[in-house]
Design a protein around this motif. Sequence first.
Motif, PDB file in Angstrom:
ATOM      1  N   VAL A   1      -5.486   8.601 -11.580  1.00 30.05           N
ATOM      2  CA  VAL A   1      -4.502   9.577 -11.132  1.00 30.05           C
ATOM      3  C   VAL A   1      -3.710  10.106 -12.326  1.00 30.05           C
ATOM      4  O   VAL A   1      -3.446  11.306 -12.434  1.00 30.05           O
ATOM      5  N   THR A   2      -3.349   9.224 -13.231  1.00 27.60           N
ATOM      6  CA  THR A   2      -2.602   9.637 -14.419  1.00 27.60           C
ATOM      7  C   THR A   2      -3.389  10.657 -15.223  1.00 27.60           C
ATOM      8  O   THR A   2      -2.858  11.693 -15.642  1.00 27.60           O
ATOM      9  N   THR A   3      -4.657  10.381 -15.428  1.00 28.91           N
ATOM     10  CA  THR A   3      -5.497  11.303 -16.193  1.00 28.91           C
ATOM     11  C   THR A   3      -5.610  12.643 -15.496  1.00 28.91           C
ATOM     12  O   THR A   3      -5.461  13.696 -16.126  1.00 28.91           O
ATOM     13  N   ARG A   4      -5.849  12.635 -14.192  1.00 26.73           N
ATOM     14  CA  ARG A   4      -5.978  13.887 -13.451  1.00 26.73           C
ATOM     15  C   ARG A   4      -4.675  14.689 -13.503  1.00 26.73           C
ATOM     16  O   ARG A   4      -4.687  15.903 -13.644  1.00 26.73           O
ATOM     17  N   TYR A   5      -3.559  13.991 -13.377  1.00 31.38           N
ATOM     18  CA  TYR A   5      -2.274  14.682 -13.404  1.00 31.38           C
ATOM     19  C   TYR A   5      -2.045  15.349 -14.756  1.00 31.38           C
ATOM     20  O   TYR A   5      -1.591  16.496 -14.839  1.00 31.38           O
TER      21      TYR A   5
ATOM     22  N   GLN B   1       4.685   1.203 -12.766  1.00 25.64           N
ATOM     23  CA  GLN B   1       3.519   1.718 -13.474  1.00 25.64           C
ATOM     24  C   GLN B   1       2.251   0.952 -13.106  1.00 25.64           C
ATOM     25  O   GLN B   1       1.148   1.486 -13.220  1.00 25.64           O
ATOM     26  N   ASN B   2       2.414  -0.296 -12.640  1.00 30.21           N
ATOM     27  CA  ASN B   2       1.248  -1.071 -12.206  1.00 30.21           C
ATOM     28  C   ASN B   2       0.618  -0.486 -10.951  1.00 30.21           C
ATOM     29  O   ASN B   2      -0.548  -0.749 -10.654  1.00 30.21           O
ATOM     30  N   TYR B   3       1.393   0.289 -10.182  1.00 31.06           N
ATOM     31  CA  TYR B   3       0.893   0.868  -8.939  1.00 31.06           C
ATOM     32  C   TYR B   3       0.145   2.184  -9.168  1.00 31.06           C
ATOM     33  O   TYR B   3      -0.535   2.670  -8.281  1.00 31.06           O
ATOM     34  N   ILE B   4       0.338   2.792 -10.326  1.00 37.67           N
ATOM     35  CA  ILE B   4      -0.247   4.101 -10.599  1.00 37.67           C
ATOM     36  C   ILE B   4      -1.560   3.896 -11.334  1.00 37.67           C
ATOM     37  O   ILE B   4      -1.588   3.363 -12.437  1.00 37.67           O
TER      38      ILE B   4
ATOM     39  N   PHE C   1       4.986  10.171  -9.024  1.00 33.15           N
ATOM     40  CA  PHE C   1       4.503  10.453 -10.371  1.00 33.15           C
ATOM     41  C   PHE C   1       3.765  11.794 -10.404  1.00 33.15           C
ATOM     42  O   PHE C   1       3.972  12.601 -11.311  1.00 33.15           O
ATOM     43  N   LYS C   2       2.928  12.038  -9.388  1.00 32.61           N
ATOM     44  CA  LYS C   2       2.141  13.265  -9.353  1.00 32.61           C
ATOM     45  C   LYS C   2       3.008  14.505  -9.247  1.00 32.61           C
ATOM     46  O   LYS C   2       2.663  15.549  -9.787  1.00 32.61           O
TER      47      LYS C   2
ATOM     48  N   ALA D   1       0.836  -1.201   0.000  1.00 33.85           N
ATOM     49  CA  ALA D   1       0.000   0.000   0.000  1.00 33.85           C
ATOM     50  C   ALA D   1       0.870   1.250   0.000  1.00 33.85           C
ATOM     51  O   ALA D   1       0.552   2.246  -0.650  1.00 33.85           O
ATOM     52  N   PHE D   2       1.994   1.183   0.696  1.00 30.01           N
ATOM     53  CA  PHE D   2       2.897   2.330   0.741  1.00 30.01           C
ATOM     54  C   PHE D   2       3.713   2.434  -0.545  1.00 30.01           C
ATOM     55  O   PHE D   2       4.034   3.528  -0.987  1.00 30.01           O
ATOM     56  N   ARG D   3       4.044   1.294  -1.145  1.00 31.19           N
ATOM     57  CA  ARG D   3       4.758   1.339  -2.424  1.00 31.19           C
ATOM     58  C   ARG D   3       3.875   1.977  -3.490  1.00 31.19           C
ATOM     59  O   ARG D   3       4.320   2.802  -4.277  1.00 31.19           O
ATOM     60  N   ARG D   4       2.597   1.590  -3.495  1.00 31.75           N
ATOM     61  CA  ARG D   4       1.661   2.172  -4.456  1.00 31.75           C
ATOM     62  C   ARG D   4       1.516   3.669  -4.208  1.00 31.75           C
ATOM     63  O   ARG D   4       1.576   4.479  -5.129  1.00 31.75           O
ATOM     64  N   GLY D   5       1.301   4.028  -2.929  1.00 31.34           N
ATOM     65  CA  GLY D   5       1.151   5.442  -2.597  1.00 31.34           C
ATOM     66  C   GLY D   5       2.402   6.239  -2.922  1.00 31.34           C
ATOM     67  O   GLY D   5       2.319   7.351  -3.441  1.00 31.34           O
TER      68      GLY D   5
END
Length: 195
Positions: A174-178, A167-170, A146-147, A136-140
């Motif tokens: 979030v990518t679209t919003r960024y 990239q599997n964690y993002i 990235f953000k 969960a922390f790696r993903r966050g």
Amino acid sequence: FGYPAIPASTQTLCRYAAFLSKSLKFNSIKQYLNIVRILHAEWNLPNPLSNNFILNCTLQGIRRHLGDATIRHPLCPVQALFNAAQHVITSDINGPAFVYRHNGQIRPPTSEQFIDRVKECLRLAGIDTSDIASHAFRRGGATFCFKIGLSPDAIKLLGDWRSHCYQNYISNDVTTRYTIIQSMQRAIQNAEHQT
């Protein structure tokens, strides 16, 4: 500090707000910045505070740190870090962010200790911890990096990844919003340069 007062750049405004945060409350900082707006109006210059995304982000951070008359929360993570740093004054400023005392020595927690403590706090708050793991922390962490615009190589280095598996964690959301936020920021900057 040698910065030109008029017209005030976004960088100067952010540094001014940060400087004021050392001695003033958040509402007072807003009043000081309002004086900057009035000064620009007197010189028939555009309001440097208007639609200033970077300054607004800086002010939000200051508000979270200092609090104000309406927002004060002891669980604010930024405030928690400041509180922790004040209690562990002998820790290395370039060392780990999270440390504890053990037999008179400052030590960083192991990942297992950290996750166990997080789960304990969540359980005390009545939150189910069955799905909580270190990933969960790696993903966050990957999403946060990235953000804020870190390069893929920097994200891989920080996460100790050899491939692009981060990239599997993002999430795509979030990518679209960024991407949208970056486009808006560029458009605002272009509009400011044209005026």
